[in-house]
Design an enzyme around this catalytic site. Structure first.
Site, short mmCIF file in Angstrom:
data_model
loop_
_atom_site.label_atom_id
_atom_site.label_comp_id
_atom_site.label_asym_id
_atom_site.label_seq_id
_atom_site.Cartn_x
_atom_site.Cartn_y
_atom_site.Cartn_z
CG LEU A 6 -1.95 -1.06 1.36
CD1 LEU A 6 -2.65 -0.99 2.72
CD2 LEU A 6 -2.98 -0.94 0.24
CG ASP A 7 0.05 4.53 -2.58
OD1 ASP A 7 -0.29 3.66 -3.35
OD2 ASP A 7 -0.60 5.55 -2.32
CE1 TYR A 8 5.59 7.61 4.84
CE2 TYR A 8 4.42 9.58 4.12
CZ TYR A 8 5.24 8.93 5.03
OH TYR A 8 5.70 9.62 6.12
CG ASN A 9 0.29 9.96 1.37
OD1 ASN A 9 0.75 10.22 2.47
ND2 ASN A 9 0.74 10.52 0.27
CB THR A 10 -2.88 3.77 0.68
OG1 THR A 10 -2.89 4.57 -0.49
CG2 THR A 10 -4.09 2.85 0.67
#
Length: 180
Positions: free
Chosen positions: A49-53
């Protein structure tokens, strides 16, 4: 015992602001920092999952199992709740269900359901079969919309349990694992 270690699988509720790699030159917090320590083997993430997810991410000590779950042929649904800024028209929803062309190929949602909110700040539940880099965000952005919040709430048959707070993990039962 080594056999138990090989077959472990956990659900982690990832907060936004953590990376999904083990080493980071910028020294940001990693999901791996919050996982239980192993005496034998290592944790392998099932996708990222990306950093902001935020949301559900699986970890296993069985690399073969992880690779099987990540392979496109596995056709595992991933469900997200996404908060959108911008006007979401019926036409834009139809485009995203039909498929949009991104720089790495065609992508589409298999389902989009209205969640809550009004006007230009609404949330939707979306289902996708793949997990390419930033794919959910890029599909919405292709329609001129901004994703202000993104949380994965389901991976295949596994829903994120309401009792599992951000930054916490729990073991996946043998029966849950068999459904994957």
């Amino acid at each position: 015992n080594a056999r138990e270690s090989k077959n472990r699988c956990i659900i982690y509720n990832k907060p936004a602001g953590q990376i999904c790699t083990q080493k980071d030159p910028a020294k940001r917090k990693s999901v791996f920092d919050a996982l239980p320590k192993l005496r034998i083997g290592r944790w392998v993430s099932v996708g990222r999952l990306d950093y902001n997810t935020s949301g559900i991410i699986l970890f296993t000590t069985d690399g073969t199992f992880a690779n099987a779950l990540m392979h496109p042929s596995s056709r595992i649904e991933r469900e997200y709740v996404v908060r959108i800024r911008g006007e979401v028209s019926k036409g834009k929803i139809e485009n995203m269900l039909r498929g949009v062309v991104l720089e790495d190929g065609k992508a589409r949602f298999t389902d989009i359901q209205f969640g809550s909110g009004k006007a230009s700040n609404r949330s939707f539940y979306v289902v996708i079969m793949e997990g390419r880099n930033r794919e959910v965000r890029r599909i919405w952005e292709s329609q001129g919309l901004i994703v202000s919040r993104l949380k994965r709430v389901r991976f295949g048959p596994l829903l994120i349990p309401s009792k599992l707070k951000q930054g916490q993990w729990m073991e996946v039962s043998v029966s849950q694992k068999k459904k994957l």
